[in-house]
Scaffold this motif. Structure first.
Motif, PDB file in Angstrom:
ATOM      1  N   ILE A  67      51.993  53.038  17.045  1.00 56.05           N
ATOM      2  CA  ILE A  67      52.568  53.250  18.373  1.00 56.05           C
ATOM      3  C   ILE A  67      54.026  53.675  18.265  1.00 56.05           C
ATOM      4  N   ASP A  68      54.761  53.010  17.371  1.00 53.78           N
ATOM      5  CA  ASP A  68      56.188  53.291  17.248  1.00 53.78           C
ATOM      6  C   ASP A  68      56.643  52.912  15.843  1.00 53.78           C
ATOM      7  N   LEU A  69      57.649  53.614  15.360  1.00 53.15           N
ATOM      8  CA  LEU A  69      58.232  53.341  14.053  1.00 53.15           C
ATOM      9  C   LEU A  69      59.727  53.581  14.172  1.00 53.15           C
ATOM     10  N   GLN A  70      60.511  52.607  13.720  1.00 57.78           N
ATOM     11  CA  GLN A  70      61.964  52.739  13.763  1.00 57.78           C
ATOM     12  C   GLN A  70      62.541  52.294  12.434  1.00 57.78           C
ATOM     13  N   TRP A  71      63.609  52.943  12.014  1.00 60.98           N
ATOM     14  CA  TRP A  71      64.279  52.633  10.769  1.00 60.98           C
ATOM     15  C   TRP A  71      65.649  52.062  11.079  1.00 60.98           C
ATOM     16  N   ASP A  72      66.010  50.964  10.376  1.00 62.37           N
ATOM     17  CA  ASP A  72      67.306  50.330  10.572  1.00 62.37           C
ATOM     18  C   ASP A  72      67.815  49.834   9.223  1.00 62.37           C
ATOM     19  N   GLY A  73      68.492  50.677   8.483  1.00 66.28           N
ATOM     20  CA  GLY A  73      69.032  50.290   7.179  1.00 66.28           C
ATOM     21  C   GLY A  73      67.929  50.049   6.173  1.00 66.28           C
ATOM     22  N   SER A  74      67.781  48.786   5.734  1.00 67.35           N
ATOM     23  CA  SER A  74      66.741  48.454   4.756  1.00 67.35           C
ATOM     24  C   SER A  74      65.465  47.965   5.427  1.00 67.35           C
ATOM     25  N   ASP A  75      65.404  48.001   6.759  1.00 67.59           N
ATOM     26  CA  ASP A  75      64.222  47.567   7.516  1.00 67.59           C
ATOM     27  C   ASP A  75      63.546  48.747   8.203  1.00 67.59           C
ATOM     28  N   VAL A  76      62.220  48.689   8.225  1.00 64.19           N
ATOM     29  CA  VAL A  76      61.434  49.605   9.047  1.00 64.19           C
ATOM     30  C   VAL A  76      60.588  48.729   9.957  1.00 64.19           C
ATOM     31  N   VAL A  77      60.618  49.028  11.255  1.00 59.29           N
ATOM     32  CA  VAL A  77      59.869  48.260  12.247  1.00 59.29           C
ATOM     33  C   VAL A  77      58.740  49.142  12.763  1.00 59.29           C
ATOM     34  N   LEU A  78      57.510  48.635  12.637  1.00 55.98           N
ATOM     35  CA  LEU A  78      56.327  49.357  13.102  1.00 55.98           C
ATOM     36  C   LEU A  78      55.666  48.574  14.225  1.00 55.98           C
ATOM     37  N   HIS A  79      55.188  49.288  15.220  1.00 57.58           N
ATOM     38  CA  HIS A  79      54.323  48.721  16.249  1.00 57.58           C
ATOM     39  C   HIS A  79      53.000  49.472  16.148  1.00 57.58           C
ATOM     40  N   PHE A  80      51.915  48.726  16.082  1.00 59.12           N
ATOM     41  CA  PHE A  80      50.607  49.350  15.918  1.00 59.12           C
ATOM     42  C   PHE A  80      49.530  48.479  16.529  1.00 59.12           C
ATOM     43  N   ARG A  81      48.394  49.115  16.780  1.00 60.90           N
ATOM     44  CA  ARG A  81      47.252  48.395  17.330  1.00 60.90           C
ATOM     45  C   ARG A  81      46.464  47.746  16.196  1.00 60.90           C
ATOM     46  N   GLN A  88      53.694  43.835  15.749  1.00 59.75           N
ATOM     47  CA  GLN A  88      54.966  44.347  15.252  1.00 59.75           C
ATOM     48  C   GLN A  88      55.113  43.861  13.825  1.00 59.75           C
ATOM     49  N   ALA A  89      55.416  44.770  12.927  1.00 62.32           N
ATOM     50  CA  ALA A  89      55.690  44.426  11.534  1.00 62.32           C
ATOM     51  C   ALA A  89      57.094  44.900  11.194  1.00 62.32           C
ATOM     52  N   VAL A  90      57.861  44.003  10.603  1.00 59.05           N
ATOM     53  CA  VAL A  90      59.195  44.344  10.117  1.00 59.05           C
ATOM     54  C   VAL A  90      59.114  44.318   8.601  1.00 59.05           C
ATOM     55  N   LEU A  91      59.345  45.459   7.987  1.00 63.78           N
ATOM     56  CA  LEU A  91      59.287  45.601   6.543  1.00 63.78           C
ATOM     57  C   LEU A  91      60.713  45.721   6.016  1.00 63.78           C
ATOM     58  N   THR A  92      61.112  44.785   5.152  1.00 62.24           N
ATOM     59  CA  THR A  92      62.448  44.782   4.568  1.00 62.24           C
ATOM     60  C   THR A  92      62.326  45.189   3.106  1.00 62.24           C
ATOM     61  N   PHE A  93      63.080  46.202   2.723  1.00 62.17           N
ATOM     62  CA  PHE A  93      62.937  46.814   1.407  1.00 62.17           C
ATOM     63  C   PHE A  93      64.096  46.488   0.476  1.00 62.17           C
ATOM     64  N   ASN A  94      63.781  46.445  -0.809  1.00 60.67           N
ATOM     65  CA  ASN A  94      64.783  46.417  -1.873  1.00 60.67           C
ATOM     66  C   ASN A  94      65.302  47.837  -2.068  1.00 60.67           C
ATOM     67  N   PRO A  95      66.440  48.006  -2.748  1.00 60.83           N
ATOM     68  CA  PRO A  95      66.967  49.358  -2.981  1.00 60.83           C
ATOM     69  C   PRO A  95      65.988  50.285  -3.712  1.00 60.83           C
ATOM     70  N   ARG A 100      60.646  43.640  -0.054  1.00 61.56           N
ATOM     71  CA  ARG A 100      61.217  42.325  -0.318  1.00 61.56           C
ATOM     72  C   ARG A 100      60.576  41.302   0.601  1.00 61.56           C
ATOM     73  N   ARG A 101      60.256  41.751   1.833  1.00 54.50           N
ATOM     74  CA  ARG A 101      59.691  40.839   2.830  1.00 54.50           C
ATOM     75  C   ARG A 101      58.967  41.643   3.890  1.00 54.50           C
ATOM     76  N   SER A 102      57.824  41.120   4.316  1.00 56.41           N
ATOM     77  CA  SER A 102      57.161  41.674   5.502  1.00 56.41           C
ATOM     78  C   SER A 102      56.971  40.528   6.480  1.00 56.41           C
ATOM     79  N   ARG A 103      57.190  40.850   7.744  1.00 55.84           N
ATOM     80  CA  ARG A 103      57.018  39.873   8.820  1.00 55.84           C
ATOM     81  C   ARG A 103      56.191  40.526   9.916  1.00 55.84           C
ATOM     82  N   CYS A 104      55.154  39.849  10.359  1.00 56.01           N
ATOM     83  CA  CYS A 104      54.350  40.410  11.447  1.00 56.01           C
ATOM     84  C   CYS A 104      54.105  39.345  12.508  1.00 56.01           C
TER      85      CYS A 104
END
Length: 119
Positions: A67-81, A88-95, A100-104
């Motif tokens: 549905i939606d995807l947004q990028w914010d620094g080391s995080d990508v936020v996805l909204h999906f069915r 909503q999933a927030v994916l936090t990445f290492n360099p 590094r972490r996923s939160r849904c």
């Protein structure tokens, strides 16, 4: 500036979820954590626990349309069915581009997600 394309990795993560493919676990760093607030809070650490979570998740619910995807620094936020819900999933990445972490969690803002209000 990093040459790692976090948006592409996030899409690969979602595509693996959609396909029920355990290659999704390869997206995670060895010391990653996964937090899921869908149907009760869970927080998992280590590749083995994350793989077991995904194995069960694929049986219960697969991801659907993005549905939606947004990028914010080391995080990508996805909204999906997923089933009849919006997650909503927030994916936090290492360099290096590993997760590094996923939160849904269930996404409760139906107006933002669908453009319509629930009465």
């Amino acid at each position: 500036m990093s040459s790692v394309d976090l948006i592409a990795i996030a899409i690969d993560w979602l595509d693996a979820y959609r396909a029920g493919d355990l290659l999704i676990v390869d997206c995670y760093a060895d010391d990653a954590s996964l937090q899921c607030d869908c149907g009760g809070k869970k927080e998992l650490r280590c590749t083995h626990a994350i793989a077991a979570y995904w194995h069960q998740r694929f049986v219960e619910t697969r991801a659907g349309d993005l549905i939606d995807l947004q990028w914010d620094g080391s995080d990508v936020v996805l909204h999906f069915r997923a089933s009849d819900e919006i997650l909503q999933a927030v994916l936090t990445f290492n360099p290096d581009g590993s997760l590094r972490r996923s939160r849904c969690a269930l996404f409760n803002n139906q107006v933002a997600a669908t453009g319509t209000e629930n009465p």
